[in-house]
Design a protein around this motif. Structure first.
Motif, PDB file in Angstrom:
ATOM      1  N   ALA A 112     -15.379   6.334 -25.909  1.00 25.61           N
ATOM      2  CA  ALA A 112     -14.367   5.663 -26.729  1.00 25.61           C
ATOM      3  C   ALA A 112     -14.655   5.849 -28.206  1.00 25.61           C
ATOM      4  O   ALA A 112     -13.746   6.063 -29.013  1.00 25.61           O
ATOM      5  CB  ALA A 112     -14.321   4.179 -26.387  1.00 25.61           C
ATOM      6  N   ALA A 113     -15.946   5.764 -28.560  1.00 23.67           N
ATOM      7  CA  ALA A 113     -16.309   5.919 -29.963  1.00 23.67           C
ATOM      8  C   ALA A 113     -16.033   7.340 -30.438  1.00 23.67           C
ATOM      9  O   ALA A 113     -15.691   7.572 -31.595  1.00 23.67           O
ATOM     10  CB  ALA A 113     -17.780   5.569 -30.152  1.00 23.67           C
ATOM     11  N   ALA A 114     -16.179   8.294 -29.516  1.00 16.06           N
ATOM     12  CA  ALA A 114     -16.000   9.691 -29.895  1.00 16.06           C
ATOM     13  C   ALA A 114     -14.548  10.148 -29.791  1.00 16.06           C
ATOM     14  O   ALA A 114     -14.205  11.233 -30.225  1.00 16.06           O
ATOM     15  CB  ALA A 114     -16.876  10.583 -29.005  1.00 16.06           C
ATOM     16  N   TYR A 124      -1.687   1.973 -28.684  1.00 17.33           N
ATOM     17  CA  TYR A 124      -0.872   0.768 -28.535  1.00 17.33           C
ATOM     18  C   TYR A 124      -0.135   0.488 -29.844  1.00 17.33           C
ATOM     19  O   TYR A 124      -0.754   0.366 -30.904  1.00 17.33           O
ATOM     20  CB  TYR A 124      -1.732  -0.453 -28.203  1.00 17.33           C
ATOM     21  N   ILE A 125       1.196   0.378 -29.765  1.00 18.94           N
ATOM     22  CA  ILE A 125       1.998  -0.038 -30.918  1.00 18.94           C
ATOM     23  C   ILE A 125       2.767  -1.292 -30.523  1.00 18.94           C
ATOM     24  O   ILE A 125       3.461  -1.310 -29.502  1.00 18.94           O
ATOM     25  CB  ILE A 125       2.970   1.067 -31.377  1.00 18.94           C
ATOM     26  N   LYS A 143      -9.376  -6.605 -22.623  1.00 21.62           N
ATOM     27  CA  LYS A 143      -9.475  -5.650 -21.519  1.00 21.62           C
ATOM     28  C   LYS A 143     -10.051  -4.319 -21.974  1.00 21.62           C
ATOM     29  O   LYS A 143     -10.751  -3.643 -21.218  1.00 21.62           O
ATOM     30  CB  LYS A 143      -8.083  -5.422 -20.908  1.00 21.62           C
ATOM     31  N   ASP A 144      -9.737  -3.936 -23.190  1.00 17.33           N
ATOM     32  CA  ASP A 144     -10.165  -2.634 -23.721  1.00 17.33           C
ATOM     33  C   ASP A 144     -10.716  -2.839 -25.134  1.00 17.33           C
ATOM     34  O   ASP A 144      -9.994  -2.691 -26.121  1.00 17.33           O
ATOM     35  CB  ASP A 144      -8.971  -1.666 -23.736  1.00 17.33           C
ATOM     36  N   SER A 217     -10.765   2.624 -33.326  1.00 13.80           N
ATOM     37  CA  SER A 217     -10.870   1.358 -32.609  1.00 13.80           C
ATOM     38  C   SER A 217     -10.692   0.196 -33.585  1.00 13.80           C
ATOM     39  O   SER A 217     -11.297   0.167 -34.649  1.00 13.80           O
ATOM     40  CB  SER A 217     -12.234   1.261 -31.916  1.00 13.80           C
ATOM     41  N   GLY A 218      -9.839  -0.736 -33.222  1.00 20.35           N
ATOM     42  CA  GLY A 218      -9.589  -1.883 -34.085  1.00 20.35           C
ATOM     43  C   GLY A 218      -8.106  -2.191 -34.153  1.00 20.35           C
ATOM     44  O   GLY A 218      -7.277  -1.577 -33.474  1.00 20.35           O
ATOM     45  N   VAL A 219      -7.767  -3.195 -34.988  1.00 18.99           N
ATOM     46  CA  VAL A 219      -6.380  -3.652 -35.104  1.00 18.99           C
ATOM     47  C   VAL A 219      -5.914  -3.490 -36.540  1.00 18.99           C
ATOM     48  O   VAL A 219      -6.571  -3.963 -37.472  1.00 18.99           O
ATOM     49  CB  VAL A 219      -6.248  -5.130 -34.684  1.00 18.99           C
TER      50      VAL A 219
END
Length: 424
Positions: A112-114, A124-125, A143-144, A217-219
């Motif tokens: 996931a980091a890569a 996700y939008i 969940k993710d 990764s993040g919001v």
């Protein structure tokens, strides 16, 4: 008795007497019965198994005690210099399994980091920056944890609670508290209408969005933007500035649009507003801060009644007069039974609101700096500002453009049991 025979005895005792649980049974005879069964089985195997004299186990008067001894006795000590090849092999196997498990567990995190997404793609939008998107964001991240999420909102603020805008926010006496959108709840606890969860939400504008090469990764919260088009086939959206973004999954959480009354269109620009957003609150709050203002609230439901009481309470020491107009017999007449609606109206009137039930606005016109409302019974009401609170309707414009199925009778988008309108 050989070790093979002894292990077979244990298996057999379990097979033949599963209900004789030594620990679980509450009867005094149960332990003796269980040991008797185990003794008999062990004797049976011992009588058939070859036991060299040199390795014969010492027998006592109690065979049961001997069996328990074999169960609980520590392993024999090794002679000096003796190596335990089996133990060494077992240790190596354990280390290999542990290493494999650790590597397997770490693999998704590392992957996931890569993960590097193509430019302008987001897994996700979430279209709409209200409480629905906020709750969805938290659930997705739970969940993710490595999920990259983009929330798109048309206001310049993150997801927030709307109910305090018509209630608690009007009981603030300090302007600084109001500016920071803070309030005290009914238990006296200081709170803010902006929702804060475990996730750190990074606010960006459209210019900053353009600089992002790959979703991480993040919001991220894109403020002051609207989605003009949703392409289901290509899994893409188009922003109001023309920028196209692709998605893995999209949430349509565009909320509702306040209804208005056509009869109020002649009231003059800026004199009639709906009430739903922070900007609506700030505009009305700023107006009511001035003395001797006349405010008319059209609508007798929850929002209209709450707002009438709140504004009357806030402006009491400034001689602010509030009039509430609606066609029902009493406040919240479409929700409450008649007796409760009448009682609610009496409570609203005690707060200083001039309630006019069974009334409809027939026409409006601008009179100087004020608005003149003519009711169907011929009565005229002057106001410095009119707030319309007659409900909302589902904001389905984007869904309609996308070709999603709409429910023309009830309003809203037709979905399946999992709230899906289409795949992803």
């Amino acid at each position: 008795m050989s070790s093979h025979a002894f292990r077979a005895a244990l298996r057999s005792s379990t097979r033949f007497a599963p209900q004789r649980n030594l620990l679980a049974s509450s009867t005094p005879a149960a332990p003796r019965q269980a040991l008797f069964s185990l003794r008999q089985t062990a004797r049976s195997y011992a009588s058939h198994a070859p036991t060299p004299a040199a390795h014969a186990a010492p027998r006592s008067d109690s065979d049961a005690a001997w069996v328990i001894y074999k169960l609980t006795a520590p392993p024999p000590k090794k002679k000096a210099g003796e190596s335990d090849h089996h133990h060494a092999e077992a240790a190596k196997e354990e280390e290999a399994v542990e290493e494999e498990t650790t590597t397997t567990a770490a693999a998704p995190v590392a992957a996931a980091a890569a993960t590097k997404h193509e430019k302008d793609f987001y897994p996700y939008i979430l279209i709409g920056a209200g409480t629905a998107s906020f709750a969805a964001m938290e659930a997705i991240r739970e969940k993710d944890p490595s999920a990259a999420i983009l929330i798109i909102g048309n206001e310049d603020i993150g997801p927030y609670m709307r109910p305090p805008l018509s209630k608690e926010m009007w009981f603030n006496k300090e302007d600084a508290t109001t500016e920071s959108l803070s309030f005290k709840d009914w238990q006296g606890k200081e709170r803010n209408i902006v929702l804060h969860g475990k996730e750190n939400i990074q606010t960006i504008n459209q210019e900053a969005l353009e600089q992002i090469e790959s979703a991480e990764s993040g919001v991220k919260l894109l403020t002051g933007a609207t989605v003009e088009d949703l392409n289901i086939a290509e899994q893409s959206i188009t922003l109001n500035n023309g920028k196209v973004l692709k998605y893995g999954k999209v949430l349509l959480a565009t909320g509702g649009v306040p209804k208005t009354l056509p009869v109020l269109q002649g009231a003059g620009e800026g004199k009639v507003t709906t009430f739903r957003s922070v900007e609506d609150f700030k505009k009305l709050h700023s107006l009511v801060k001035s003395a001797d203002k006349k405010i008319v609230v059209v609508g007798g439901g929850f929002l209209g009644s709450e707002l009438a009481v709140a504004v009357s309470h806030y402006g009491k020491d400034k001689n602010v007069k509030v009039t509430q107009i609606f066609p029902e017999d009493g406040n919240m007449g479409l929700v409450f039974p008649r007796y409760l609606s009448k009682w609610t109206t009496s409570q609203v009137e005690q707060e200083g609101v001039n309630v006019k039930p069974n009334c409809r606005v027939a026409s409006t016109k601008a009179v100087g700096e004020q608005v003149e409302l003519t009711l169907e019974n011929g009565e005229k009401v002057l106001a410095d500002h009119v707030v319309v609170a007659v409900g909302i309707e589902a904001n389905v414009e984007l869904a309609k453009k996308a070709g999603l199925e709409l429910d023309e009778t009830r309003g809203g988008v037709v979905v399946n049991a999992e709230l899906q309108a289409r795949r992803n």
